[in-house]
Write a protein that holds these residues in place. Structure first.
Motif, mmCIF file in Angstrom:
data_model
loop_
_atom_site.group_PDB
_atom_site.id
_atom_site.type_symbol
_atom_site.label_atom_id
_atom_site.label_comp_id
_atom_site.label_asym_id
_atom_site.label_seq_id
_atom_site.Cartn_x
_atom_site.Cartn_y
_atom_site.Cartn_z
ATOM 1 N N ARG A 1 38.056 45.229 21.603
ATOM 2 C CA ARG A 1 38.380 43.720 23.157
ATOM 3 C C ARG A 1 38.930 44.531 24.039
ATOM 4 O O ARG A 1 40.285 44.566 23.497
ATOM 5 C CB ARG A 1 37.854 42.381 23.136
ATOM 6 N N GLY A 2 37.967 44.575 25.245
ATOM 7 C CA GLY A 2 38.947 45.408 26.137
ATOM 8 C C GLY A 2 38.770 44.529 27.169
ATOM 9 O O GLY A 2 38.024 44.035 27.849
ATOM 10 N N ALA A 3 39.946 44.425 28.592
ATOM 11 C CA ALA A 3 39.698 44.254 29.529
ATOM 12 C C ALA A 3 40.277 45.187 30.706
ATOM 13 O O ALA A 3 41.063 45.677 31.267
ATOM 14 C CB ALA A 3 40.341 42.932 29.761
ATOM 15 N N LEU A 4 38.844 44.983 32.041
ATOM 16 C CA LEU A 4 39.618 46.682 33.186
ATOM 17 C C LEU A 4 39.812 45.445 33.776
ATOM 18 O O LEU A 4 39.170 45.139 34.616
ATOM 19 C CB LEU A 4 38.577 47.500 33.356
ATOM 20 N N ARG A 5 41.085 45.135 34.474
ATOM 21 C CA ARG A 5 41.574 44.163 35.517
ATOM 22 C C ARG A 5 42.020 45.146 36.885
ATOM 23 O O ARG A 5 43.038 46.312 37.102
ATOM 24 C CB ARG A 5 42.876 43.601 35.852
ATOM 25 N N LEU A 6 41.040 45.065 38.267
ATOM 26 C CA LEU A 6 40.851 45.688 39.108
ATOM 27 C C LEU A 6 41.801 45.283 40.283
ATOM 28 O O LEU A 6 41.927 43.851 40.817
ATOM 29 C CB LEU A 6 39.647 46.182 39.810
ATOM 30 N N THR A 7 43.597 45.138 40.919
ATOM 31 C CA THR A 7 43.836 45.144 41.367
ATOM 32 C C THR A 7 44.037 46.211 42.842
ATOM 33 O O THR A 7 43.451 47.140 42.532
ATOM 34 C CB THR A 7 44.850 44.370 41.218
ATOM 35 N N GLY A 8 45.275 45.353 43.945
ATOM 36 C CA GLY A 8 45.008 46.721 45.180
ATOM 37 C C GLY A 8 44.203 46.074 46.406
ATOM 38 O O GLY A 8 43.457 45.182 46.426
ATOM 39 N N ASP A 9 44.597 47.190 47.214
ATOM 40 C CA ASP A 9 43.849 46.822 48.740
ATOM 41 C C ASP A 9 42.681 46.831 48.648
ATOM 42 O O ASP A 9 41.630 46.445 49.666
ATOM 43 C CB ASP A 9 44.647 47.671 49.299
ATOM 44 N N GLY A 10 42.063 47.369 47.912
ATOM 45 C CA GLY A 10 40.154 47.891 47.630
ATOM 46 C C GLY A 10 39.649 46.392 47.166
ATOM 47 O O GLY A 10 38.622 46.100 47.071
ATOM 48 N N VAL A 11 40.879 45.313 46.958
ATOM 49 C CA VAL A 11 40.030 43.542 46.015
ATOM 50 C C VAL A 11 40.318 42.918 47.131
ATOM 51 O O VAL A 11 41.753 42.363 47.674
ATOM 52 C CB VAL A 11 40.541 43.574 44.172
ATOM 53 N N ARG A 12 39.581 41.351 48.063
ATOM 54 C CA ARG A 12 39.499 41.171 48.496
ATOM 55 C C ARG A 12 39.472 39.680 47.528
ATOM 56 O O ARG A 12 37.920 39.274 47.338
ATOM 57 C CB ARG A 12 38.452 41.139 49.144
ATOM 58 N N GLY A 13 40.396 38.590 47.745
ATOM 59 C CA GLY A 13 40.414 37.300 46.762
ATOM 60 C C GLY A 13 40.248 38.344 45.829
ATOM 61 O O GLY A 13 40.715 38.373 44.821
ATOM 62 N N HIS A 14 38.621 38.159 44.956
ATOM 63 C CA HIS A 14 38.766 38.257 43.638
ATOM 64 C C HIS A 14 37.024 38.760 43.967
ATOM 65 O O HIS A 14 36.347 38.347 42.813
ATOM 66 C CB HIS A 14 38.666 36.884 42.902
ATOM 67 N N SER A 15 37.082 40.052 44.827
ATOM 68 C CA SER A 15 35.750 40.563 44.961
ATOM 69 C C SER A 15 35.920 42.086 45.340
ATOM 70 O O SER A 15 37.215 41.981 45.759
ATOM 71 C CB SER A 15 35.045 39.479 45.837
ATOM 72 N N LEU A 16 35.496 42.634 45.253
ATOM 73 C CA LEU A 16 35.202 44.371 45.280
ATOM 74 C C LEU A 16 33.982 44.956 45.388
ATOM 75 O O LEU A 16 32.797 44.105 45.453
ATOM 76 C CB LEU A 16 35.884 45.076 44.400
ATOM 77 N N ASP A 17 33.963 45.455 46.258
ATOM 78 C CA ASP A 17 32.937 46.547 46.567
ATOM 79 C C ASP A 17 31.230 46.758 45.459
ATOM 80 O O ASP A 17 32.308 46.990 44.364
ATOM 81 C CB ASP A 17 32.528 47.851 47.180
#
Length: 336
Positions: A58-74
């Protein structure tokens, strides 16, 4: 290059070794208490089942940074990141199987064995995309339905994701020089470099930090974090060194002579030797003045593979040298 159970182990061993060096000895058999607990529990169940591994990777790709708003992104950014990550895993799997050139389609069995399935969940300040192999790993882990003295084989998807982590680990390292980049991609080829550049470029443009982790049964967790800034630098280095392309020789008949259009070269299809096509080639710095329409020529060109939406591939050809056709020179690999 050594092989085991049909897999090329040299590139993966070297890449993971380089990744360990880049992390300055931080790699361990287990990462934290939960990781150690997972390994011990899996070993207990495996022993109770006669040595057969029941757990899945199993794996996970966690996206953070300025492109993330709260816990949403485009959605467009998330979709492109996922598509390019899947492509990186697949082309890395192809490289580990010996298919390092930009020529030809990736074999269907490699595509099938490296497919990942997604399940997503939110986390404060980030978006977590969890994934796992689509194929049943037991079919490769125990190819004859039996355990061996050497233990279970490593499924291709496991090797491919770990190699992808090694590649992204290079992006996350500080002070990586061009020689190290060349060494990293020497055995994986331009297809992997192009896929890495595409993923890194997308992350940089979307201002997303990539936090990737991978749990393989019986093995410690592999983890890497590459910031958007790291990705921007790495994408630039890959493109600047030309590692995401390779030089090919084409022979054919000129169908356009123009300073404003691409070169139309009637030639054997590089991806299907049974067909003749008109291939559009960027002129680059080639001077077309000495040549005429209908002339048979030999051309050296760089070719870069990119991924279209939906997973298909496209190739960009750029001319770097053109000469009248001389069969003896082409056959011997000499163009100049």
């Amino acid at each position: 290059m050594d092989s085991s159970d049909g897999f090329l182990v040299g590139p993966l061993d070297g890449l993971l070794s380089k990744y360990s060096e880049l992390r300055e000895g931080q790699e361990a058999d287990w990462e934290d208490a939960s990781d150690l607990s997972r390994i011990h529990l899996q070993a207990f169940v495996r022993d109770r089942r006669g040595g057969f591994e029941l757990s899945k990777s199993r794996g996970a790709l966690r996206l953070t940074g300025d492109g993330v708003r709260g816990h949403s992104l485009d959605i467009s950014d998330a979709g492109q990141i996922l598509s390019e990550f899947q492509n990186l895993v697949t082309v890395t799997g192809a490289a580990l199987q010996g298919q390092t050139s930009t020529r030809g389609r990736i074999r269907d069995d490699v595509v099938r064995r490296t497919r990942l399935a997604l399940s997503a969940s939110p986390s404060e300040g980030s978006v977590v995309l969890e994934f796992e192999p689509v194929e049943d790993e037991a079919q490769e882990r125990y190819p004859k339905g039996e355990t061996t003295v050497d233990g279970p084989a490593a499924p291709l998807v496991e090797q491919s994701v770990e190699a992808a982590i090694g590649v992204l680990g290079a992006a996350a390292s500080s002070g990586l020089n061009v020689d190290e980049v060349h060494q990293l991609f020497a055995s994986l080829g331009p297809r992997v470099a192009a896929a890495t550049r595409a993923l890194a470029g997308t992350a940089a443009k979307a201002r997303l930090d990539l936090n990737l982790s991978w749990d393989r049964p019986g093995s410690g967790r592999k983890r890497v974090r590459a910031s958007a800034s790291d990705c921007a630098t790495f994408a630039s280095v890959l493109h600047g060194t030309g590692l995401d392309s390779e030089v090919v020789t084409l022979t054919g008949i000129l169908r356009t002579i123009s300073d404003r259009r691409k070169i139309d070269l009637e030639t054997t299809d590089p991806e299907n030797s049974d067909e003749v096509i008109v291939l559009a080639v960027d002129r680059g710095e080639v001077d077309l003045t000495p040549f005429h329409l209908g002339e048979r020529v030999a051309m050296q060109a760089t070719v870069t593979v990119t991924q279209r939406p939906g997973g298909s591939e496209s190739r960009k050809y750029t001319a770097i040298y053109l000469s009248p056709f001389d069969e003896s020179k082409v056959l011997s690999g000499r163009m100049k």
